[in-house]
Scaffold this motif. Structure first.
Motif, PDB file in Angstrom:
ATOM      1  N   GLY A 315      84.643 128.219  42.089  1.00 36.87           N
ATOM      2  CA  GLY A 315      83.813 127.352  42.915  1.00 36.87           C
ATOM      3  C   GLY A 315      83.624 127.894  44.325  1.00 36.87           C
ATOM      4  N   GLY A 316      84.728 128.315  44.955  1.00 43.74           N
ATOM      5  CA  GLY A 316      84.631 128.865  46.304  1.00 43.74           C
ATOM      6  C   GLY A 316      83.839 130.153  46.339  1.00 43.74           C
ATOM      7  N   TYR A 317      84.072 131.009  45.352  1.00 43.18           N
ATOM      8  CA  TYR A 317      83.341 132.270  45.302  1.00 43.18           C
ATOM      9  C   TYR A 317      81.844 132.019  45.101  1.00 43.18           C
ATOM     10  N   THR A 345      81.318 133.153  57.609  1.00 40.21           N
ATOM     11  CA  THR A 345      82.753 133.481  57.597  1.00 40.21           C
ATOM     12  C   THR A 345      83.607 132.500  58.391  1.00 40.21           C
ATOM     13  N   LEU A 346      83.026 131.808  59.370  1.00 39.03           N
ATOM     14  CA  LEU A 346      83.829 130.882  60.181  1.00 39.03           C
ATOM     15  C   LEU A 346      84.517 129.798  59.351  1.00 39.03           C
ATOM     16  N   PRO A 347      83.812 129.102  58.415  1.00 35.53           N
ATOM     17  CA  PRO A 347      84.524 128.097  57.610  1.00 35.53           C
ATOM     18  C   PRO A 347      85.662 128.691  56.780  1.00 35.53           C
ATOM     19  N   ILE A 372      88.329 117.940  50.954  1.00 33.99           N
ATOM     20  CA  ILE A 372      87.164 117.288  50.347  1.00 33.99           C
ATOM     21  C   ILE A 372      85.875 118.033  50.677  1.00 33.99           C
ATOM     22  N   ILE A 373      85.761 118.529  51.907  1.00 36.98           N
ATOM     23  CA  ILE A 373      84.554 119.251  52.323  1.00 36.98           C
ATOM     24  C   ILE A 373      84.427 120.537  51.504  1.00 36.98           C
ATOM     25  N   PRO A 374      83.296 120.784  50.862  1.00 41.32           N
ATOM     26  CA  PRO A 374      83.163 121.946  49.963  1.00 41.32           C
ATOM     27  C   PRO A 374      83.438 123.295  50.613  1.00 41.32           C
ATOM     28  N   PHE A 375      83.103 123.453  51.887  1.00 38.18           N
ATOM     29  CA  PHE A 375      83.271 124.749  52.545  1.00 38.18           C
ATOM     30  C   PHE A 375      84.737 125.081  52.828  1.00 38.18           C
ATOM     31  N   GLY A 404      78.158 121.163  46.250  1.00 39.56           N
ATOM     32  CA  GLY A 404      78.000 122.125  47.338  1.00 39.56           C
ATOM     33  C   GLY A 404      77.512 123.466  46.839  1.00 39.56           C
ATOM     34  N   PHE A 405      78.028 123.907  45.696  1.00 39.66           N
ATOM     35  CA  PHE A 405      77.568 125.170  45.116  1.00 39.66           C
ATOM     36  C   PHE A 405      76.100 125.080  44.717  1.00 39.66           C
ATOM     37  N   MET A 406      75.728 123.958  44.119  1.00 42.01           N
ATOM     38  CA  MET A 406      74.327 123.786  43.717  1.00 42.01           C
ATOM     39  C   MET A 406      73.411 123.769  44.931  1.00 42.01           C
TER      40      MET A 406
END
Length: 439
Positions: A315-317, A345-347, A372-375, A404-406
Motif C-alpha cells: 500500500g505504501g509503495y 519525500t517529506l511525509p 490513519i492518514i494514508p501518507f 489514498g492509493f486510488m
C-alpha cells in the motif's frame, strides 16, 4: 488488463535479469552476515591481553586485582619515580599508582600510559578500587558488603495482556524491536523502489522509446504496469534476502561456534553452572535468556504482523510510487526532479521521525492520527501493530490507505498522460494542476 500484464512482465524481467539486481540480492545477505560474524569475532575471538603495573603504597589492593583473559596485573614495590622510569622502558600498557592515603583521598589515584588508556581499562581499575574502599568504609561502620548486596532488589515485572480471550503474556521489548524493523523496511523500500519507477519513466521519456510504447498501450496502463512490476521486483528481493540471510546466518553461527569452542569452553562451563544453579533456585526455565527471547517473540501475533507488513508495504509503495511516476513523466531529466521530490519525500521522512515518539506511546493521539492518514500510516501503523491495535482502527487505516492509493493513482495518471509526451518545457506546480484537470 492484458496490456498491463505485458508491461508488468517486461518491467519485472528486465530488472530481475540485471547484474545489479543479482549482485545486490547476493551481496546484501553476505554483508549482513559478514558484519554479524565480524562483531562476534571481535567480541569473543580477538581478545588482546593487556599488562598493567600496579604501585600500591597502601597495601590494600594486592589481592583485589585479579588476572583475567584481557588483563594481567604486575605489582611493584619501588618508588613512583623508579616505577615510571621502568614503565617507560618496559612493555606494560599502563601503570596504576595508588597512594597510601587513598581511603581519605580516592581522587589521588593516577593511571600512567604511553599515550592514553581506554575507557574500559580505566573503568575496570576504578571499579576495583572503589569496591575495596567501599568495603573498608562499610566495615568501619559495622556493615558488611554482603548485607549491602542482599538489600539490593532487582524488580523484573512480567507484562500480561487482558482481553476477552483471557490473559496472555506480552513483551514490550519484542514489540518495540519488531515494530521498528518493519517500519524501517517500509521506509527504505518506498525510497528505493519508488525512485526506480521515476528514473525508469524518465529514461524512457528521454530516449523517446515511450512514444513507440504509447502507440499500443494507454498511458494509464503503462504507468500501472510499471508500478506493479517494480513492486514485484522488491518483493522478490525481500524474499530472497530473508531466505539467504537465514541460511548464511545459521551456517556462520555453526562455523563460529566450532572455531571458538576452545576459547569459550571455560566461559560456557561457568555459564552452564550458573544457569543450573539459577534454575535449581528458581525452578523456572524462563530465567534462561534464550528462553526469554523466544518467549517474547512467541507472545506476538506473528501471522497478523506478517500479513499487515505485506499489506502496508504494498500500500505504501503503490501510493508513493504513483507520485514518483508522475514526477518522472513531468520532467525531462533527473536534475529537474529535485523541485518536485520534496513534497513527496517529506511525509515519508516525517513518518520515520514520528515513529520514534509513537514507540513511546503507541496508543496516544499522535499515534492514532498518523496511523490513519494514508501518507504516514504504512510506517506508523507497523510500529503500533506489535503492541496491539483495535480492529476498527486497523480496518479504517487500511480502507483509507486503499482510497489514498486510488486517489494518488488518479492524480498521477492525469499528470502522466500529458507529461509523458511533453518535451523541452520547464514544468511548474501551476502547470501540473492544469494537467490534472485537462479533458
Amino acid at each position: 488488463m492484458r496490456n498491463i500484464y505485458l508491461v508488468l512482465r517486461r518491467e519485472y524481467l528486465v530488472r530481475v535479469k540485471k547484474k545489479s539486481f543479482l549482485v545486490m540480492t547476493l551481496l546484501g545477505p553476505l554483508l549482513f552476515v559478514g558484519f554479524y560474524a565480524a562483531v562476534i569475532w571481535v567480541a569473543v575471538g580477538s581478545v588482546d591481553t593487556k599488562t598493567v603495573q600496579v604501585l600500591d603504597e597502601s597495601g590494600l589492593f594486592k589481592k583485589e586485582f585479579k588476572d583475567s583473559e584481557a588483563l594481567k596485573f604486575e605489582f611493584t614495590d619501588s618508588s613512583l619515580d623508579s616505577a615510571k622510569a621502568a614503565f617507560q622502558k618496559g612493555d606494560a600498557n599502563a601503570l596504576v599508582y595508588i597512594p597510601a592515603n587513598v581511603i581519605k583521598a580516592p581522587k589521588s589515584v593516577r593511571i600512567y600510559a604511553a599515550k592514553n588508556v581506554s575507557m574500559d581499562l580505566k573503568s575496570e581499575i576504578e571499579k576495583v578500587i572503589e569496591k575495596e574502599i567501599e568495603d573498608i568504609k562499610l566495615a568501619e561502620a559495622g556493615i558488611t558488603h554482603k548485607i549491602l548486596e542482599d538489600s539490593r532488589v532487582n524488580v523484573n515485572s512480567e507484562t500480561i495482556s487482558l482481553s476477552d480471550g483471557g490473559e496472555k503474556t506480552s513483551s514490550s521489548g519484542a514489540a518495540t524491536v519488531i515494530g521498528g524493523i518493519c517500519a524501517f523496511l517500509i521506509y527504505m523500500s518506498v525510497f528505493i523502489y519508488g525512485t526506480q519507477v521515476m528514473r525508469g519513466i524518465t529514461e524512457e521519456k528521454t530516449s523517446r522509446i515511450v512514444e513507440v510504447i504509447i502507440s499500443s498501450v494507454k498511458p494509464f496502463q503503462l504507468m500501472l504496469g510499471k508500478i506493479i512490476g517494480v513492486a514485484l521486483v522488491g518483493l522478490t528481493q525481500f524474499v530472497l534476502w530473508i531466505l539467504l540471510t537465514t541460511a548464511l546466518t545459521s551456517a556462520t553461527s555453526a562455523i563460529l561456534s566450532n572455531n571458538m569452542s576452545k576459547q569459550s569452553a571455560q566461559v560456557a562451563k561457568e555459564m552452564e553452572k550458573a544457569q543450573v544453579a539459577n534454575q535449581a533456585m528458581q525452578g523456572n526455565a524462563a530465567d534462561n535468556p534464550v528462553g526469554e527471547i523466544l518467549g517474547a517473540v512467541s507472545s506476538l501475533n506473528i501471522p497478523l504482523i506478517l500479513g499487515c507488513f505485506l499489506f502496508y508495504y504494498l500500500g505504501g509503495y503503490l501510493l508513493y510510487s504513483a507520485l514518483f511516476g508522475a514526477v518522472g513523466a513531468a520532467v525531462d531529466n533527473d536534475a529537474d526532479t529535485q523541485q518536485f521530490m520534496l513534497p513527496i519525500t517529506l511525509p515519508i521522512i516525517f513518518s520515520f521521525v514520528f515513529a520514534q515518539f509513537v514507540l513511546r506511546d503507541p496508543d496516544g493521539t499522535l499515534a492514532f492520527w498518523t496511523s490513519i492518514i494514508p501518507f504516514t500510516s504504512p510506517i506508523i501503523m507497523m510500529v503500533r501493530i506489535p503492541f496491539g491495535v483495535p480492529a476498527w482502527e486497523l480496518v479504517l487505516s487500511m480502507v483509507l490507505l486503499i482510497l489514498g492509493f486510488m486517489g494518488t493513482t488518479w492524480i498521477a495518471a492525469r499528470i502522466y498522460r500529458v507529461g509523458i509526451l511533453m518535451y523541452g518545457k520547464k514544468v511548474s506546480y501551476k502547470e501540473l494542476v492544469k494537467w490534472i484537470f485537462y479533458k
